[in-house]
Scaffold this motif. Structure first.
Motif, PDB file in Angstrom:
ATOM      1  N   ILE A 121       2.687   5.166   4.199  1.00 45.40           N
ATOM      2  CA  ILE A 121       1.611   6.128   4.447  1.00 45.40           C
ATOM      3  C   ILE A 121       2.216   7.521   4.546  1.00 45.40           C
ATOM      4  O   ILE A 121       3.082   7.765   5.385  1.00 45.40           O
ATOM      5  N   THR A 142     -12.632   3.544  -6.220  1.00 44.80           N
ATOM      6  CA  THR A 142     -11.359   4.191  -6.524  1.00 44.80           C
ATOM      7  C   THR A 142     -11.179   4.316  -8.035  1.00 44.80           C
ATOM      8  O   THR A 142     -10.743   5.353  -8.535  1.00 44.80           O
ATOM      9  N   ASP A 187      -4.876  -0.455  -3.721  1.00 39.40           N
ATOM     10  CA  ASP A 187      -5.302   0.939  -3.598  1.00 39.40           C
ATOM     11  C   ASP A 187      -6.802   1.036  -3.371  1.00 39.40           C
ATOM     12  O   ASP A 187      -7.581   0.261  -3.930  1.00 39.40           O
ATOM     13  N   LEU A 192      -8.420   9.021   3.612  1.00 42.72           N
ATOM     14  CA  LEU A 192      -7.860   8.921   2.258  1.00 42.72           C
ATOM     15  C   LEU A 192      -8.520   9.896   1.301  1.00 42.72           C
ATOM     16  O   LEU A 192      -7.915  10.303   0.312  1.00 42.72           O
ATOM     17  N   TYR A 230       0.241  -3.333  -6.139  1.00 41.71           N
ATOM     18  CA  TYR A 230      -0.102  -2.092  -5.443  1.00 41.71           C
ATOM     19  C   TYR A 230      -1.581  -2.192  -5.113  1.00 41.71           C
ATOM     20  O   TYR A 230      -2.424  -2.255  -6.011  1.00 41.71           O
ATOM     21  N   CYS A 245       0.007   5.284   0.084  1.00 40.59           N
ATOM     22  CA  CYS A 245      -1.133   6.205   0.048  1.00 40.59           C
ATOM     23  C   CYS A 245      -0.842   7.482   0.804  1.00 40.59           C
ATOM     24  O   CYS A 245       0.054   7.546   1.628  1.00 40.59           O
ATOM     25  N   VAL A 302       0.880  -1.175   0.000  1.00 38.37           N
ATOM     26  CA  VAL A 302       0.000   0.000   0.000  1.00 38.37           C
ATOM     27  C   VAL A 302       0.912   1.218   0.000  1.00 38.37           C
ATOM     28  O   VAL A 302       1.887   1.276   0.747  1.00 38.37           O
ATOM     29  N   LEU A 315      -8.577   5.406   6.185  1.00 41.28           N
ATOM     30  CA  LEU A 315      -7.552   4.475   5.742  1.00 41.28           C
ATOM     31  C   LEU A 315      -7.759   3.122   6.414  1.00 41.28           C
ATOM     32  O   LEU A 315      -7.695   2.087   5.766  1.00 41.28           O
TER      33      LEU A 315
END
Length: 179
Positions: free
Chosen positions: A130, A51, A111, A15, A109, A7, A5, A143
């Motif tokens: 993060i 997303t 997401d 997020l 990845y 982000c 992750v 998150l």
């Protein structure tokens, strides 16, 4: 197969805004913080439908020819993405990982809020990066969500940037990285 992750989140852990807005991410400035290097290290991107809907609204396809998997159990219209390599999958995180691994992918990845939460809750995430953006937004898409048990983290590094971004990297215990 490694699942990571990477982000950005507000200091209060969101997020995105409740309306999926990401405007607050600019609060830390636009200085490089490793995303380009990270995205170059992955060979598949796994994201939830919500997303995907946000990302395709950006105006251009951000991921080039990198394989993107959109998780959704409902039919998905992919026709608006002309230059991308996109497919739809459904199933639990372990089944998704197994399918990707069987196809030879080595670094995914992960997401999107719900997608990250689901993969974390099942113990499949290996690494978290993060980046905290110096702003409190009060509400939005969190998150983290409920987990069935504690998830142990091993701190790898913390970096701070001139614009106020603070990025922390962790490996997850029990995710194949040792305890």
């Amino acid at each position: 197969m490694k699942l990571s992750v990477f982000c950005g989140a507000s200091v209060d852990g969101f997020l995105a805004r409740p309306n999926d807005g990401l405007d607050f991410l600019d609060a830390g400035g636009q200085e490089p913080h490793g995303f380009e290097e990270f995205i170059a290290s992955v060979d598949v991107i796994v994201m939830g439908r919500r997303t995907f809907d946000v990302v395709r609204g950006f105006g251009g396809w951000f991921y080039g020819k990198k394989q993107v998997v959109v998780l959704s159990s409902r039919p998905l219209d992919l026709s608006s993405i002309k230059d991308g390599v996109i497919e739809q999958m459904s199933g639990d995180p372990a089944a998704i990982r197994a399918q990707l691994e069987a196809r030879g992918f080595q670094h995914a990845y992960i997401d999107g809020g719900v997608t990250i939460q689901r993969f974390l809750a099942t113990g499949l995430i290996d690494r978290l990066v993060i980046t905290r953006v110096p702003v409190l937004i009060g509400a939005g898409i969190p998150l983290f969500g409920p987990v069935p048990k504690d998830i142990g983290l091993r701190h790898v590094a913390t970096r701070s940037y001139k614009g106020g971004l603070v990025q922390s990297e962790y490996e997850i215990y029990g995710a194949g990285l040792g305890a």
